[in-house]
Design an enzyme around this catalytic site. Sequence first.
Site, PDB file in Angstrom:
ATOM      1  N   GLY A  14     123.555   8.202   8.833  1.00 55.40           N
ATOM      2  CA  GLY A  14     124.354   9.454   8.537  1.00 55.40           C
ATOM      3  C   GLY A  14     125.263   9.411   7.536  1.00 55.40           C
ATOM      4  O   GLY A  14     126.299  10.195   7.163  1.00 55.40           O
ATOM      5  N   SER A  15     125.037   8.219   6.519  1.00 62.34           N
ATOM      6  CA  SER A  15     125.915   8.002   5.566  1.00 62.34           C
ATOM      7  C   SER A  15     125.831   9.038   4.586  1.00 62.34           C
ATOM      8  O   SER A  15     126.852   9.550   3.784  1.00 62.34           O
ATOM      9  CB  SER A  15     125.523   6.723   4.704  1.00 62.34           C
ATOM     10  OG  SER A  15     124.298   6.512   4.008  1.00 62.34           O
ATOM     11  N   ASN A  16     124.808   9.669   4.132  1.00 56.92           N
ATOM     12  CA  ASN A  16     124.598  11.024   3.350  1.00 56.92           C
ATOM     13  C   ASN A  16     125.459  11.916   3.781  1.00 56.92           C
ATOM     14  O   ASN A  16     126.200  12.627   2.953  1.00 56.92           O
ATOM     15  CB  ASN A  16     123.211  11.333   3.099  1.00 56.92           C
ATOM     16  CG  ASN A  16     122.568  10.478   2.059  1.00 56.92           C
ATOM     17  OD1 ASN A  16     122.635  10.562   0.906  1.00 56.92           O
ATOM     18  ND2 ASN A  16     121.600   9.425   2.509  1.00 56.92           N
ATOM     19  N   LYS A  67     106.913  14.952  13.646  1.00 58.79           N
ATOM     20  CA  LYS A  67     106.986  16.283  13.137  1.00 58.79           C
ATOM     21  C   LYS A  67     108.017  16.980  14.203  1.00 58.79           C
ATOM     22  O   LYS A  67     108.155  16.735  15.244  1.00 58.79           O
ATOM     23  CB  LYS A  67     105.741  17.187  12.788  1.00 58.79           C
ATOM     24  CG  LYS A  67     104.841  17.349  14.167  1.00 58.79           C
ATOM     25  CD  LYS A  67     103.737  17.978  14.057  1.00 58.79           C
ATOM     26  CE  LYS A  67     102.818  18.453  15.299  1.00 58.79           C
ATOM     27  NZ  LYS A  67     101.855  19.255  15.114  1.00 58.79           N
ATOM     28  N   MET A  94     113.903  11.808  10.092  1.00 61.33           N
ATOM     29  CA  MET A  94     112.393  11.204  10.053  1.00 61.33           C
ATOM     30  C   MET A  94     111.322  11.987  10.520  1.00 61.33           C
ATOM     31  O   MET A  94     110.575  11.321  11.394  1.00 61.33           O
ATOM     32  CB  MET A  94     112.705   9.734  10.878  1.00 61.33           C
ATOM     33  CG  MET A  94     113.664   8.628  10.449  1.00 61.33           C
ATOM     34  SD  MET A  94     113.868   8.443   8.558  1.00 61.33           S
ATOM     35  CE  MET A  94     112.313   7.258   8.364  1.00 61.33           C
ATOM     36  N   ARG A  95     111.420  13.297  10.440  1.00 60.26           N
ATOM     37  CA  ARG A  95     110.325  14.185  10.922  1.00 60.26           C
ATOM     38  C   ARG A  95     109.934  15.039   9.794  1.00 60.26           C
ATOM     39  O   ARG A  95     110.529  15.617   8.901  1.00 60.26           O
ATOM     40  CB  ARG A  95     110.797  15.068  12.147  1.00 60.26           C
ATOM     41  CG  ARG A  95     111.006  14.324  13.060  1.00 60.26           C
ATOM     42  CD  ARG A  95     111.438  15.156  14.447  1.00 60.26           C
ATOM     43  NE  ARG A  95     111.334  14.090  15.367  1.00 60.26           N
ATOM     44  CZ  ARG A  95     110.616  13.810  16.203  1.00 60.26           C
ATOM     45  NH1 ARG A  95     109.370  14.475  16.144  1.00 60.26           N
ATOM     46  NH2 ARG A  95     110.688  12.769  16.898  1.00 60.26           N
ATOM     47  N   ASN A 111     116.258  18.090   0.884  1.00 56.67           N
ATOM     48  CA  ASN A 111     116.164  16.735   1.673  1.00 56.67           C
ATOM     49  C   ASN A 111     116.443  15.671   0.366  1.00 56.67           C
ATOM     50  O   ASN A 111     116.242  15.989  -0.791  1.00 56.67           O
ATOM     51  CB  ASN A 111     114.555  16.542   1.722  1.00 56.67           C
ATOM     52  CG  ASN A 111     114.199  15.336   2.345  1.00 56.67           C
ATOM     53  OD1 ASN A 111     114.943  14.713   3.306  1.00 56.67           O
ATOM     54  ND2 ASN A 111     113.153  14.450   1.959  1.00 56.67           N
ATOM     55  N   HIS A 113     115.409  11.803  -0.966  1.00 58.92           N
ATOM     56  CA  HIS A 113     114.523  10.753  -0.888  1.00 58.92           C
ATOM     57  C   HIS A 113     114.833   9.664  -1.811  1.00 58.92           C
ATOM     58  O   HIS A 113     115.144   9.749  -2.830  1.00 58.92           O
ATOM     59  CB  HIS A 113     113.118  11.463  -1.354  1.00 58.92           C
ATOM     60  CG  HIS A 113     111.865  10.361  -1.159  1.00 58.92           C
ATOM     61  ND1 HIS A 113     111.435  10.049   0.097  1.00 58.92           N
ATOM     62  CD2 HIS A 113     111.356   9.547  -2.015  1.00 58.92           C
ATOM     63  CE1 HIS A 113     110.362   9.061  -0.054  1.00 58.92           C
ATOM     64  NE2 HIS A 113     110.397   8.962  -1.394  1.00 58.92           N
TER      65      HIS A 113
END
Length: 206
Positions: A14-16, A67, A94-95, A111, A113
């Site tokens: 959760g650093s973002n 998913k 991670m889905r 998102n 990346h």
Amino acid sequence: MSILRLGVLGSGSGSNMQSILDAISAGRLPAMVACVISDVPDARILERARLHGVPGCYLDPAPFKTKLDGEAERRVIETLRRHGVNTVVLAGYMRIVKGGLLRAFPQRVLNIHPALLPAFPGLHAWEQALAYGVKVVGCTVHLVDEGTDTGPILVQRTVPVLPGDTPAALHARIQEQEHEAYPEALRLLAADRLRVTGRRVEILPA
Ligand code: GRF
């Protein structure tokens, strides 16, 4: 300018999300984190949410392994709606996100990346980049579409690959840039400065 009501989905540290909360607290982002949802019961992102007084919950993703779909997806959408979310932030989630969520929040699922897309989509992008021998890596904030890491690109930041880099050192350097890039993309969204045409995104002047 509108106030974003963010729903954050994350599976890990959760650093973002932390960088987004910090930008909000510093008055650099007109937003609030309305809720945090994790598919991992003891994910640190939920602990961070708790420390900041943000509603957080674990939603069981079963029976799917990779998913978000079916009943689990419906529960996520219902929870986001209940908290009045207007923008969904995938932050280390991670889905693979499917059409149901994308239709519920059209053009409003983002998102981040850890690579300069379209290079190195998928898992462990920084390891792929290091193994390939590229000299520059980076991070990408993009809108989510039906593909994997294929949606329109909002913000990218570059990071040099240094001699002797390990995967961990490189990922840490990429994350420093992620923590600037995500709040920046959300700021542009809040200011209505993003014009999306197909997969091209124009950033309008302030
Ligand atoms: C980040 O590197 C992000 O690019 C990737 O997953 C990681 C999440 O890190 N999608 P954190 O949970 O925000 O610390």
